[in-house]
Scaffold this active site. Structure first.
Site, PDB file in Angstrom:
ATOM      1  N   TYR A 263      -7.628   2.115   7.375  1.00  9.28           N
ATOM      2  CA  TYR A 263      -8.542   2.531   6.321  1.00  9.28           C
ATOM      3  C   TYR A 263      -9.981   2.308   6.770  1.00  9.28           C
ATOM      4  O   TYR A 263     -10.693   1.458   6.237  1.00  9.28           O
ATOM      5  CB  TYR A 263      -8.238   1.775   5.016  1.00  9.28           C
ATOM      6  CG  TYR A 263      -6.954   2.221   4.386  1.00  9.28           C
ATOM      7  CD1 TYR A 263      -6.885   3.431   3.699  1.00  9.28           C
ATOM      8  CD2 TYR A 263      -5.790   1.481   4.515  1.00  9.28           C
ATOM      9  CE1 TYR A 263      -5.693   3.872   3.143  1.00  9.28           C
ATOM     10  CE2 TYR A 263      -4.596   1.909   3.971  1.00  9.28           C
ATOM     11  CZ  TYR A 263      -4.557   3.108   3.280  1.00  9.28           C
ATOM     12  OH  TYR A 263      -3.366   3.533   2.745  1.00  9.28           O
TER      13      TYR A 263
ATOM     14  N   GLU B 210       5.792   9.749   3.694  1.00 16.63           N
ATOM     15  CA  GLU B 210       5.437   8.424   3.188  1.00 16.63           C
ATOM     16  C   GLU B 210       4.716   8.525   1.852  1.00 16.63           C
ATOM     17  O   GLU B 210       3.781   9.307   1.701  1.00 16.63           O
ATOM     18  CB  GLU B 210       4.552   7.687   4.187  1.00 16.63           C
ATOM     19  CG  GLU B 210       4.271   6.244   3.795  1.00 16.63           C
ATOM     20  CD  GLU B 210       3.544   5.473   4.881  1.00 16.63           C
ATOM     21  OE1 GLU B 210       3.569   4.225   4.838  1.00 16.63           O
ATOM     22  OE2 GLU B 210       2.956   6.107   5.778  1.00 16.63           O
TER      23      GLU B 210
ATOM     24  N   ASP C 170       0.786  -1.223   0.000  1.00 19.09           N
ATOM     25  CA  ASP C 170       0.000   0.000   0.000  1.00 19.09           C
ATOM     26  C   ASP C 170       0.823   1.281   0.000  1.00 19.09           C
ATOM     27  O   ASP C 170       0.558   2.214  -0.744  1.00 19.09           O
ATOM     28  CB  ASP C 170      -0.914  -0.050   1.235  1.00 19.09           C
ATOM     29  CG  ASP C 170      -1.535   1.270   1.570  1.00 19.09           C
ATOM     30  OD1 ASP C 170      -1.075   1.922   2.519  1.00 19.09           O
ATOM     31  OD2 ASP C 170      -2.473   1.659   0.865  1.00 19.09           O
TER      32      ASP C 170
ATOM     33  N   ASP D 177       4.879   0.356   3.897  1.00 19.40           N
ATOM     34  CA  ASP D 177       4.845  -0.847   4.717  1.00 19.40           C
ATOM     35  C   ASP D 177       4.718  -2.073   3.823  1.00 19.40           C
ATOM     36  O   ASP D 177       4.866  -1.995   2.616  1.00 19.40           O
ATOM     37  CB  ASP D 177       3.695  -0.769   5.724  1.00 19.40           C
ATOM     38  CG  ASP D 177       2.392  -0.369   5.040  1.00 19.40           C
ATOM     39  OD1 ASP D 177       2.182  -0.771   3.883  1.00 19.40           O
ATOM     40  OD2 ASP D 177       1.591   0.342   5.655  1.00 19.40           O
TER      41      ASP D 177
END
Length: 517
Positions: free
Chosen positions: A244, A480, A96, A99
């Site tokens: 999420y 990120e 995703d 990670d």
């Protein structure tokens, strides 16, 4: 992991919008009353190169057994047994963000956006020489999304997010639990099923003209089945919390999926659903909230003669009025109703998705005679909307007060310490021994050294509300990358490429990539 940030971002623009008064390339102009300074380029960025790198990013996010033509050489095979505990093949797909978890909900959104770009800007992407790579990126994600093993079963996640976040490991070394998550008739998740239905319908439109129509047929069949699953067994998707969680409910995903399926099939079933389920508004377009995207798809049908869908255009125009600067205002716009929240973090996921929608809507309005969008304080022509969208792309690529690109590997000044496990630890090909969970955290996560693997094309979370960025690996909010940020950028950049008059050659792009891969 990109936990939802409750901030809506539209980066500062440089020109082309009512009431702003273009600076024509002057750097550092400012206004009183708290307005932020602006930097403007005389020439446009290299959109060809940016588009190539934005697509290349997805090869660095791949899970599974990598193909022989893999261009990101610092990656290796990983997660080759995903799904085995339940005798289902869940290998492939994308990690995703920074990670090693595969979240089907956000991955599906990424595939939908990539497919939308291939559909709306096929000629621009093809002319730039990137269509085969874009199609490959779409298929790599769509293969995992076919984890629809029965009419009422969909695997939606591989990997325990909490356990994964306790480790700092390369995907190739990963030994955290590969826990499987799924939605079923008794444990539904309409948001996830609806988003995957949308992704597969959009991907079908990309592959339907292939000589071998097997893949396209499979995608459309699964999409139809998943829409029925999402609609007939309604329930909120919470399996991926706290990463999420769905805040907007599932009605937006059902609209989004039905709009894509109507575009793909022209089946009156999906038109009837759209007509009978109008409503919903939003000032963000994101992995969680699909209302503006569904409204744009339905508006295209409305402008094509489906007058029964007029309500969607009103909703879309409200979104445009919310994100475009009003007359005389150059401030970043926050989401109405959320002004009380501290504006202390900025995430480019909202900028890229807004730019994407504005680009497509501008193109749509132009195709029907240059209609304007009328807001309370101003009206906006297609050219003004398009110019604003392009300015957001330029901001990301370095046309900002810091003069720094938010895309890794683009220009000479870009993030060097991104929050990304695989990028921050030496490649398994350079350091073939196992790097353990604890060693990753103690030796590689806190180091001030630049990441040993340049993750070309990765677009990070972005600068804060004051256009500042510290390039700190420990600051996941701003440092990120995520697949859905890049997926939206691909479309916005393709639109900017189509608007731009500079003609870089494909050879120049290949040379630029070979220098840094």
């Amino acid at each position: 992991m990109a936990v939802k940030v409750w901030v809506f971002v539209v980066a500062l623009m440089c020109s082309g919008v009512v009431g702003l008064g273009a600076d024509n390339g002057s750097a550092g102009s400012s206004r009183d009353g708290g307005s932020l300074s602006r930097r403007c380029r005389v020439s446009s960025p290299n959109y060809h190169g940016a588009l190539a790198k934005a697509i290349l990013f997805f090869e660095g996010q791949r899970s599974g057994r990598l193909p022989a033509n893999q261009r990101v050489k610092w990656r290796g095979d990983s997660a080759l047994t995903d799904g085995q505990p339940e005798n289902v093949n869940l290998t492939g797909g994308y990690y995703d963000a920074g990670d090693n978890v595969k979240f089907g909900f956000s991955m599906a959104f990424s595939v939908t956006l990539l497919s939308w770009r291939a559909v709306e800007y096929r000629d621009e992407v093809a002319a730039a020489g990137h269509l085969r790579y874009l199609r490959s990126a779409i298929q790599w994600g769509a293969d995992f999304l076919r984890a629809h093993t029965s009419p009422t079963t969909l695997y939606t996640q591989v990997g325990d997010g909490n356990a994964d976040h306790q480790c700092w490991e390369r995907p190739e070394d990963m030994d955290t639990p590969r826990t499987l998550y799924k939605i079923t008739q008794s444990s539904p998740g309409s948001e996830a099923a609806g988003e995957v239905a949308a992704a597969l319908a959009a991907a079908y439109l990309v592959f339907r003209d292939d000589r071998d129509k097997t893949l396209a047929t499979q995608l459309l069949t699964a999409s139809r089945s998943l829409f029925d699953f999402a609609n007939n067994y309604r329930g909120s998707y919470q399996l991926s919390c706290p990463f999420y969680c769905s805040y907007s409910g599932h009605q937006d995903e059902l609209q989004w999926a039905s709009a894509w399926l109507y575009r793909a099939t022209k089946d009156s079933k999906y038109l009837d659903f759209l007509q009978n389920n109008q409503g919903g508004s939003a000032t963000e377009f994101s992995w969680d909230n699909k209302y503006p995207g569904a409204q744009l798809l339905a508006t295209q049908e409305y402008l094509g003669g489906r007058t029964e869908l007029e309500g969607y255009k009103r909703g879309l125009d409200s979104f445009v009025c919310a994100v475009m600067p009003n007359s005389g205002n150059t401030q970043i716009r926050t989401t109405p109703g959320m002004a009380s929240l501290t504006h202390d973090s900025v995430n480019l996921q909202y900028t890229t998705t807004a730019a994407l929608l504005l680009s497509i809507y501008s193109k749509t309005l132009t195709s029907v005679g240059d209609q304007v969008v009328q807001c309370s304080a101003a009206s906006f022509s297609p050219d003004q909307i398009s110019s604003f969208a392009t300015s957001q792309v330029d901001y990301i690529l370095g046309d900002n007060p810091k003069g720094m690109s938010s895309m890794v590997g683009f220009s000479s000044k870009f993030p060097r310490h991104i929050h990304h496990r695989g990028s921050s630890i030496p490649s398994i090909k350079a350091l073939p021994r196992k790097v353990t969970c604890n060693e990753g955290f103690s030796s590689w996560f806190p180091t001030s050294n630049s990441n040993p693997n340049t993750h070309v094309g990765a677009i990070i979370g972005g600068p804060d509300g004051n256009d500042q960025f510290s390039d700190n690996r420990e600051d996941s909010t701003h440092s990120e990358p995520a697949t859905y940020i890049n997926a939206a950028f691909v479309g916005a950049c393709a639109a900017a490429l189509g608007q731009n008059q500079l003609k870089e050659t494909v050879d120049d792009i290949a040379s630029a990539l070979s220098d840094i891969i």
